[in-house]
Design an enzyme around this catalytic site. Structure first.
Site, PDB file in Angstrom:
ATOM      1  N   GLN A  24       0.406  -1.051  -0.081  1.00 49.96           N
ATOM      2  CA  GLN A  24      -0.223   0.249  -0.178  1.00 49.96           C
ATOM      3  C   GLN A  24       0.706   1.638   0.091  1.00 49.96           C
ATOM      4  OE1 GLN A  24      -2.792  -1.777   3.448  1.00 49.96           O
ATOM      5  NE2 GLN A  24      -3.975  -0.479   1.936  1.00 49.96           N
ATOM      6  N   HIS A 123       1.210  -9.251   4.787  1.00 52.66           N
ATOM      7  CA  HIS A 123       0.064  -8.060   4.346  1.00 52.66           C
ATOM      8  C   HIS A 123      -1.134  -8.035   2.726  1.00 52.66           C
ATOM      9  CE1 HIS A 123      -2.430  -5.258   6.677  1.00 52.66           C
ATOM     10  NE2 HIS A 123      -3.182  -4.714   5.388  1.00 52.66           N
ATOM     11  N   ASN A 167      -1.471 -10.452   8.597  1.00 56.52           N
ATOM     12  CA  ASN A 167      -2.455  -9.792   8.537  1.00 56.52           C
ATOM     13  C   ASN A 167      -4.221  -9.828   8.553  1.00 56.52           C
ATOM     14  OD1 ASN A 167      -3.296  -7.539   9.402  1.00 56.52           O
ATOM     15  ND2 ASN A 167      -3.848  -7.023   6.920  1.00 56.52           N
ATOM     16  N   GLU A 168      -4.785 -10.129   9.411  1.00 56.07           N
ATOM     17  CA  GLU A 168      -6.647 -10.577   8.875  1.00 56.07           C
ATOM     18  C   GLU A 168      -6.673 -11.701   8.002  1.00 56.07           C
ATOM     19  OE1 GLU A 168      -7.780  -5.830   9.051  1.00 56.07           O
ATOM     20  OE2 GLU A 168      -7.541  -6.695   7.365  1.00 56.07           O
ATOM     21  N   TYR A 295     -13.067  -2.440  12.636  1.00 55.66           N
ATOM     22  CA  TYR A 295     -13.353  -0.753  12.107  1.00 55.66           C
ATOM     23  C   TYR A 295     -15.640  -0.210  12.166  1.00 55.66           C
ATOM     24  CZ  TYR A 295      -8.627  -0.954  10.463  1.00 55.66           C
ATOM     25  OH  TYR A 295      -7.173  -0.407   9.713  1.00 55.66           O
ATOM     26  N   GLU A 351      -4.962  -2.903  14.571  1.00 52.54           N
ATOM     27  CA  GLU A 351      -5.426  -1.740  13.395  1.00 52.54           C
ATOM     28  C   GLU A 351      -6.778  -1.271  14.050  1.00 52.54           C
ATOM     29  OE1 GLU A 351      -5.728  -2.584   9.302  1.00 52.54           O
ATOM     30  OE2 GLU A 351      -3.826  -4.057   9.332  1.00 52.54           O
ATOM     31  N   TRP A 397      -5.034   2.384  12.415  1.00 49.61           N
ATOM     32  CA  TRP A 397      -4.836   2.631  11.069  1.00 49.61           C
ATOM     33  C   TRP A 397      -4.273   3.844  10.020  1.00 49.61           C
ATOM     34  CZ3 TRP A 397      -2.018  -0.563   7.372  1.00 49.61           C
ATOM     35  CH2 TRP A 397      -2.301  -0.447   6.269  1.00 49.61           C
TER      36      TRP A 397
END
Length: 440
Positions: A24, A123, A167-168, A295, A351, A397
């Protein structure tokens, strides 16, 4: 506009940090990086807004020193970064010395500035050569990933504060192989089911590889969404439970209880790889901490089909971010306690943040919504801690506006605004407010 909290509200040693990911921000066209699945995904019309990719991104590859200065100058304690598999091993097999050299410099730069390095090995940057071999559908991915882990952490593992392999995992598996929204963009329940298992097997083998190097500070980072029934019907309650099972309980259960939720296995069992029940001793490696990425919440109702998972996601009535995600801080409070039901390990919020409609005007970026978001979510963390939760840190984040995957460069999550033409960085009002809060 200022933040409601300050450093002194939290125990000594509590870490305030920020996070990014390699694809990113770094610029995948630099430093000998190979093609990854996101480069390929973005080349297919309709997958990514305007066909945008991470070839340049924020050019962090060349601007990392100034970016780390922004972390230090905000008073942040830690920086959660990720390593690019495709940068370190462009063809999935051969090590690129330039890639390892970059992460070596980056970590030394953190330490020189008094910043604790918190690494994530993966990621979402699967080398395209390994995706060609089946990627996360192929059981061999766990061994490929362990090999990558060994190469990276042999170089930088001696200086890590924390490391998480993946990640995730929900995004790696379900979002990308069942829903098709992220690379490799599959919509295949069998592929998704196998990825759901193999990503945890890879997590376990990566952890074993780091323990073999004598490393500590190893954890797992799960992403969570709060699922509530859209109404008071039994059907909506059942479907919200299914959503919670796929998204939240599957990964915590595998890592900490050596089991997958029975109500989900009932549906996914026929698609699981042979012998999956024998892998839990590898998956459930002892860890030192657990991370929560959070989130939003979703309201869950029926989709009118007879196909698993039978549900439709709907947004609630509360204020939304630029992602159209509902702002629901009580969900973060919930998942801190929920995670505590699986393990008594220290919890890091790895995050938490929002995308907002940020513009530079007269040299400033006024992002009041982000300040309100941080206030409400940090308050939720503090409330859980006051109730006895073992939370060791809070990570925002993101440091920089960046490439937001299939949404291209439209969605701005950063504490620092990035002009994607000039690549100029402008700290936002939230960055300045954070600097003030962390000084006291």
């Amino acid at each position: 506009m200022q933040l409601d909290f300050k450093r002194g509200d939290f125990p000594d040693g509590f870490l305030f940090g920020t996070a990014t990911s390699a694809y990113q921000i770094e610029g995948a066209s630099f430093g000998g990086a190979g093609l990854c699945q996101w480069d390929i995904f973005a080349q297919t019309p309709g997958n990514v807004v305007r066909g945008e990719n991470g070839a340049v991104a924020c050019d962090h590859y060349h601007r990392w020193e100034a970016d780390l200065d922004l972390v230090r100058d905000a008073g942040l304690d830690s920086y959660r970064f990720s390593t690019s598999w495709a940068r370190v091993m462009p063809d999935g097999k051969t090590v690129n010395p330039e890639g390892l050299d970059f992460y070596d410099r980056l970590v030394d730069g953190m330490l020189e500035r008094g910043i604790k390095p918190m690494a994530t090995l993966y990621h979402w940057e699967m080398p395209a050569a390994l995706q060609d071999l089946g990627g996360w559908r192929n059981r061999d991915v766990a061994d490929w990933f362990a090999d990558f882990t060994t190469h990276v952490m042999t170089r930088i593992g001696d200086r890590m504060h924390t490391v998480a392999p993946v990640n995730e995992p929900w995004c790696v598996a379900w979002l990308s192989h069942f829903m098709g929204h992220h690379a490799p963009g599959l919509r295949d329940i069998r592929a998704a089911t196998r990825a759901m298992h193999h990503v945890l097997l890879a997590h376990g083998k990566s952890t074993q590889a780091m323990r073999a190097l004598g490393m500590t500070g190893l954890g797992a980072v799960m992403n969570h969404e709060y699922a509530q029934p859209v109404d008071d019907t039994e059907e909506a309650a059942r479907l919200a439970r299914i959503y919670d099972g796929i998204y939240n309980r599957w990964f915590l259960g595998g890592v900490f209880r050596k089991e997958y939720p029975a109500d989900i296995i009932e549906h996914l069992g026929p698609h699981m790889p042979h012998g999956w029940q024998d892998d839990f001793d590898t998956i459930a490696q002892p860890l030192d901490w657990v991370g929560i990425n959070y989130y939003t919440r979703k309201l869950i109702g029926p989709d009118g089909s007879d196909l698993f998972p039978y549900l439709e996601e709907r947004e609630g009535p509360l204020e939304k971010t630029a992602m159209d995600w509902e702002i629901y801080p009580d969900g973060l409070h919930h998942f801190i306690h929920h995670t505590g039901q699986y393990t008594d390990l220290p919890i890091y919020i790895t995050e938490n943040g929002l995308a907002s409609y940020d513009r530079v005007e007269d040299g400033r970026v006024m992002d009041a919504q982000r300040i309100r978001y941080l206030n409400s979510h940090v308050a939720a963390v503090k409330r859980a801690m006051d109730e006895g939760a073992n939370v060791a840190g809070y990570t925002i984040w993101s440091l920089l506006d960046n490439y937001e995957w299939a949404l291209g460069y439209d969605k701005r999550f950063g504490l620092v605004h990035v002009d994607f033409d000039s690549l100029e960085r402008t700290p936002k009002q939230s960055w300045h407010a954070l600097k003030t809060a962390l000084a006291h």
